[in-house]
Design a protein around this motif. Structure first.
Motif, mmCIF file in Angstrom:
data_model
loop_
_atom_site.group_PDB
_atom_site.id
_atom_site.type_symbol
_atom_site.label_atom_id
_atom_site.label_comp_id
_atom_site.label_asym_id
_atom_site.label_seq_id
_atom_site.Cartn_x
_atom_site.Cartn_y
_atom_site.Cartn_z
ATOM 1 N N PHE A 82 -16.402 89.228 2.895
ATOM 2 C CA PHE A 82 -15.117 89.342 3.598
ATOM 3 C C PHE A 82 -15.058 88.356 4.761
ATOM 4 O O PHE A 82 -14.070 87.640 4.952
ATOM 5 N N ASP A 83 -16.139 88.303 5.536
ATOM 6 C CA ASP A 83 -16.177 87.395 6.687
ATOM 7 C C ASP A 83 -16.230 85.941 6.246
ATOM 8 O O ASP A 83 -15.644 85.065 6.885
ATOM 9 N N ALA A 84 -16.938 85.656 5.152
ATOM 10 C CA ALA A 84 -17.077 84.276 4.692
ATOM 11 C C ALA A 84 -15.730 83.693 4.271
ATOM 12 O O ALA A 84 -15.443 82.519 4.511
ATOM 13 N N LEU A 85 -14.890 84.510 3.641
ATOM 14 C CA LEU A 85 -13.568 84.035 3.212
ATOM 15 C C LEU A 85 -12.541 84.064 4.334
ATOM 16 O O LEU A 85 -11.423 83.574 4.161
ATOM 17 N N GLN A 86 -12.914 84.662 5.483
ATOM 18 C CA GLN A 86 -12.001 84.752 6.635
ATOM 19 C C GLN A 86 -10.666 85.386 6.234
ATOM 20 O O GLN A 86 -9.593 84.871 6.541
#
Length: 401
Positions: free
Chosen positions: A60-64
């Motif tokens: 989730f964080d990697a795709l922002q």
């Protein structure tokens, strides 16, 4: 027979036991490769017939990913229209020679900025000299006849002159004066000063002057070239009055009216959006395709706008409030469009697709219409929907195996 029966039964039981043992091992051994497949199937399997994509907090964080609830937004409707840049006919000029002559010299090149009445080129020819001498002779004769007419009038008024002589003098003077006026008008069209000719100056060459201010678009002559009368020699265009000439198809004509705003782009100015306002709509259709010309005055003109440049435009035809999401929140699958709801499941995130119908677009936003009721507090993904769709399809592929 009995031995044969026992020989078949024992392996069958053994096979059944082995299959059961293998099934228990797959469920109980977390390090088994088979367990990984089953876990992935659980994550991507339909829940209540709705497919989903599962992301860890790290993914989730990697795709922002950005999340938000739905809200109404005022979107401007558009009519797509392409065309080109044009200038009004009164802002274009063709410079021609009024008489057959040779090009004596050329004073400009293509791209030069010129003022009204500025010299563009010089022409010369014996015919031009002949026109001047004819005018000078006619003028001299007219002056003589003018004096004779004045003398005969004086005698006639005094009662000592013949009325016939007076009428003849008047007639000859009027004819000669008419000839002079006609030749003088011709000289002015040739840009020859009649006063200078009357004073005895015969011009060997005459100037071709610009009828408008603007830029030299084309030079169609060479030094020494003979040009026929009315030949197009030099073209001038005033780009200050360049405007957008758009073609609107028949199905959209009823949506367009004077005063509407137009946003358009020019290929030679990447990343720059220009604006214009419609001031004229043609009342006749062009054939192939059937469309009308719509003229719009450009509000933020650029110096590099040149007539003939291809443009892509959108005409604003109305504002309405509707549910909307950023275009990056919408993903296409086949001929259908989807957005994704977001729901927290422990430390992971579950994303489920919802089919929508797309409405009008306004910049990066697009109106959406759902096929089923949506709770007001539902969270929706606002970006990178393409990656969610790809992840969900990847899960489907794993499940099919």
């Amino acid at each position: 027979m009995k031995k044969h029966f026992i020989y078949i039964r024992i392996p069958l039981a053994t096979v059944i036991l082995l299959l059961c043992a293998c099934g228990q091992q797959k469920d109980e051994d977390p390090s088994s490769g088979e367990t990984t497949v089953m876990t992935q199937e659980k994550k991507t399997a339909p829940r209540n017939n709705v497919k989903e994509a599962m992301f860890t907090a790290q993914q989730f964080d990697a795709l922002q990913l950005k999340l938000d609830t739905l809200s109404e937004r005022s979107l401007t409707g558009f009519v797509e229209a392409n065309g080109q840049l044009e200038v009004p006919p009164q802002n274009e000029a063709n410079v021609t020679a009024m008489i057959g002559a040779n090009i004596a010299s050329i004073a400009v090149i293509e791209g030069d900025q010129v003022k009204k009445n500025q010299v563009l080129a010089y022409v010369s020819h014996p015919n031009l000299i002949e026109k001047q001498t004819t005018y000078l002779n006619a003028y001299t004769k007219s002056e003589f006849l003018k004096s004779e007419f004045a003398r005969q009038k004086k005698l006639y008024d005094a009662g000592v002159g013949s009325g016939m002589n007076y009428q003849n003098a008047k007639s000859e003077y009027m004819a000669a004066n008419g000839m002079v006026q006609g030749l003088e008008a011709q000289l002015k069209q040739y840009n020859i000063n009649p006063t200078g000719v009357r004073n005895g100056t015969i011009y060997q060459r005459i100037a071709l002057r610009s009828p408008i201010e603007g830029f030299v678009e084309k030079v169609n002559i060479k030094t020494g070239q003979y040009v026929e009368p009315q030949t197009n020699l030099i073209e001038i265009v005033n780009t200050h009055h360049v405007h957008a000439d758009l073609m609107v198809f028949e199905r959209d004509v009823h949506k367009v009216s004077k005063g509407q705003e137009v946003r358009f782009k020019v290929q030679s100015l990447p990343g720059v959006e220009l604006s214009a306002k419609i001031y004229s709509i043609s009342k006749t259709f062009e054939e192939g395709p059937k469309a009308v010309h719509v003229h719009a005055e450009i509000e933020n003109k650029e110096d590099k706008l040149i007539p003939g440049m291809y443009i892509q435009g959108r005409i604003e035809v109305g504002v309405s409030k509707t549910l909307a999401l950023p275009e990056s929140a919408v993903s296409k699958d086949g001929d259908r469009y989807y957005v994704f709801t977001a729901e927290r499941e422990g430390i992971d995130w579950s994303f489920k697709p919802k089919e929508v119908l797309l409405g009008q677009r306004d910049g990066e936003w697009v109106g959406v219409q759902f096929l089923e009721p949506i709770a007001q507090e539902t969270l929706f993904v606002q970006n990178n929907a393409y990656y969610l769709m790809a992840e969900m399809k990847k899960g489907d592929a794993a499940h099919s195996h």
